[in-house]
Design a protein around this motif. Structure first.
Motif, short mmCIF file in Angstrom:
data_model
loop_
_atom_site.label_atom_id
_atom_site.label_comp_id
_atom_site.label_asym_id
_atom_site.label_seq_id
_atom_site.Cartn_x
_atom_site.Cartn_y
_atom_site.Cartn_z
N VAL A 225 0.87 -1.17 0.00
CA VAL A 225 0.00 0.00 0.00
C VAL A 225 0.91 1.22 0.00
O VAL A 225 1.78 1.35 0.86
N TYR A 226 0.72 2.10 -0.99
CA TYR A 226 1.53 3.32 -1.13
C TYR A 226 0.58 4.51 -1.14
O TYR A 226 -0.39 4.54 -1.89
N GLN A 227 0.89 5.50 -0.29
CA GLN A 227 0.00 6.66 -0.19
C GLN A 227 0.76 7.93 0.08
O GLN A 227 1.61 7.99 0.97
N ASN A 228 0.46 8.95 -0.71
CA ASN A 228 0.85 10.32 -0.41
C ASN A 228 -0.38 10.96 0.22
O ASN A 228 -1.35 11.26 -0.47
N VAL A 229 -0.35 11.10 1.53
CA VAL A 229 -1.50 11.61 2.27
C VAL A 229 -1.74 13.06 1.87
O VAL A 229 -0.79 13.83 1.80
N PRO A 230 -2.95 13.48 1.55
CA PRO A 230 -4.24 12.85 1.72
C PRO A 230 -4.80 12.20 0.44
O PRO A 230 -5.99 11.92 0.38
N LEU A 231 -3.97 11.96 -0.55
CA LEU A 231 -4.45 11.30 -1.77
C LEU A 231 -4.84 9.86 -1.48
O LEU A 231 -4.35 9.26 -0.52
N PRO A 232 -5.66 9.27 -2.32
CA PRO A 232 -6.05 7.88 -2.10
C PRO A 232 -4.84 6.95 -2.27
O PRO A 232 -3.94 7.23 -3.06
N PRO A 233 -4.83 5.85 -1.55
CA PRO A 233 -3.69 4.93 -1.64
C PRO A 233 -3.72 4.10 -2.91
O PRO A 233 -4.78 3.80 -3.46
N ALA A 234 -2.51 3.73 -3.37
CA ALA A 234 -2.36 2.74 -4.43
C ALA A 234 -2.23 1.40 -3.72
O ALA A 234 -1.36 1.23 -2.86
N ARG A 235 -3.09 0.47 -4.04
CA ARG A 235 -3.10 -0.82 -3.35
C ARG A 235 -2.68 -1.93 -4.31
O ARG A 235 -3.26 -2.09 -5.36
N GLY A 236 -1.65 -2.66 -3.91
CA GLY A 236 -1.17 -3.78 -4.70
C GLY A 236 -0.02 -3.39 -5.60
O GLY A 236 0.19 -2.21 -5.91
N ILE A 237 0.74 -4.39 -6.01
CA ILE A 237 1.95 -4.17 -6.78
C ILE A 237 1.67 -3.51 -8.13
O ILE A 237 2.43 -2.66 -8.58
N ALA A 238 0.56 -3.85 -8.78
CA ALA A 238 0.27 -3.28 -10.10
C ALA A 238 0.02 -1.77 -9.99
O ALA A 238 0.55 -0.99 -10.79
N ALA A 239 -0.77 -1.35 -9.02
CA ALA A 239 -1.05 0.08 -8.83
C ALA A 239 0.21 0.83 -8.41
O ALA A 239 0.47 1.95 -8.87
N GLU B 3 3.35 -0.09 -9.07
CA GLU B 3 4.26 -0.04 -10.22
C GLU B 3 3.82 1.05 -11.21
O GLU B 3 4.66 1.77 -11.76
N LYS B 4 2.54 1.18 -11.42
CA LYS B 4 2.03 2.21 -12.34
C LYS B 4 2.47 3.60 -11.90
O LYS B 4 2.92 4.41 -12.71
N GLN B 5 2.37 3.89 -10.60
CA GLN B 5 2.79 5.21 -10.10
C GLN B 5 4.29 5.41 -10.24
O GLN B 5 4.76 6.48 -10.60
N MET B 6 5.07 4.35 -9.97
CA MET B 6 6.52 4.46 -10.09
C MET B 6 6.94 4.64 -11.55
O MET B 6 7.86 5.40 -11.86
N ARG B 7 6.26 3.97 -12.46
CA ARG B 7 6.57 4.11 -13.89
C ARG B 7 6.23 5.52 -14.38
O ARG B 7 6.92 6.06 -15.25
N MET B 8 5.19 6.13 -13.83
CA MET B 8 4.86 7.52 -14.19
C MET B 8 5.98 8.44 -13.73
O MET B 8 6.37 9.35 -14.46
N MET B 9 6.51 8.21 -12.53
CA MET B 9 7.61 9.02 -12.04
C MET B 9 8.81 8.87 -12.98
O MET B 9 9.47 9.85 -13.33
#
Length: 147
Positions: free
Chosen positions: A35-49, A51-57
């Protein structure tokens, strides 16, 4: 990471992989149910979500730097106080972040960052202004005559 690595060592290695923009390596440090979250944004749950955020970075950024000021470990929990620096071309913005990581069985299962949005916006605006000035200065600088 060796299975004997402490949670703090795991987090440090993970952040180093992100600094290198080595997403493949970074993914080896996270659990499938991360679970990855930049508070207060909604969390990314699971490896696929995640990975998607890391690939955008990786896609939109040209650099990422982590300056750890303090790091503390209490069992499986690692707390960081740091300055993160994001880069995209000539744009560069650094801002203060506190992060909470939970490590289970040698893998990060939770990464939650807290920061002040006003500071992030101000750093982004400063970075944009510096990038603009740099770009304009380069264009206005006289070029030597070429034969």
């Amino acid at each position: 990471m060796p299975e004997t690595a402490s949670p703090k060592e795991t987090v440090k290695a993970f952040l180093s992989a992100l600094e290198a923009l080595d997403i493949e390596q970074a993914l080896t440090y996270v659990a499938s149910d991360v679970v990855y979250q930049n508070v207060p944004l909604p969390p990314a749950r699971g490896i696929a979500a995640f990975e998607k955020q890391m690939r955008m970075m990786q896609k939109y950024g040209s650099g990422f730097e982590v300056k750890v000021h303090h790091i503390a470990e209490d069992g499986p929990i690692v707390l960081t106080e740091r300055t993160d620096v994001l880069e995209s071309g000539p744009w560069r913005a650094g801002f203060w972040v506190c992060g909470t990581f939970e490590v289970r069985d040698g893998r990060i299962v939770l990464w939650r960052d807290y920061f002040d949005w006003a500071t992030v916006i101000a750093a982004s605006a400063k970075g944009g202004f510096r990038a603009l000035v740099s770009t304009v200065s380069k264009r206005l600088k006289p070029q030597p005559d070429r034969p």
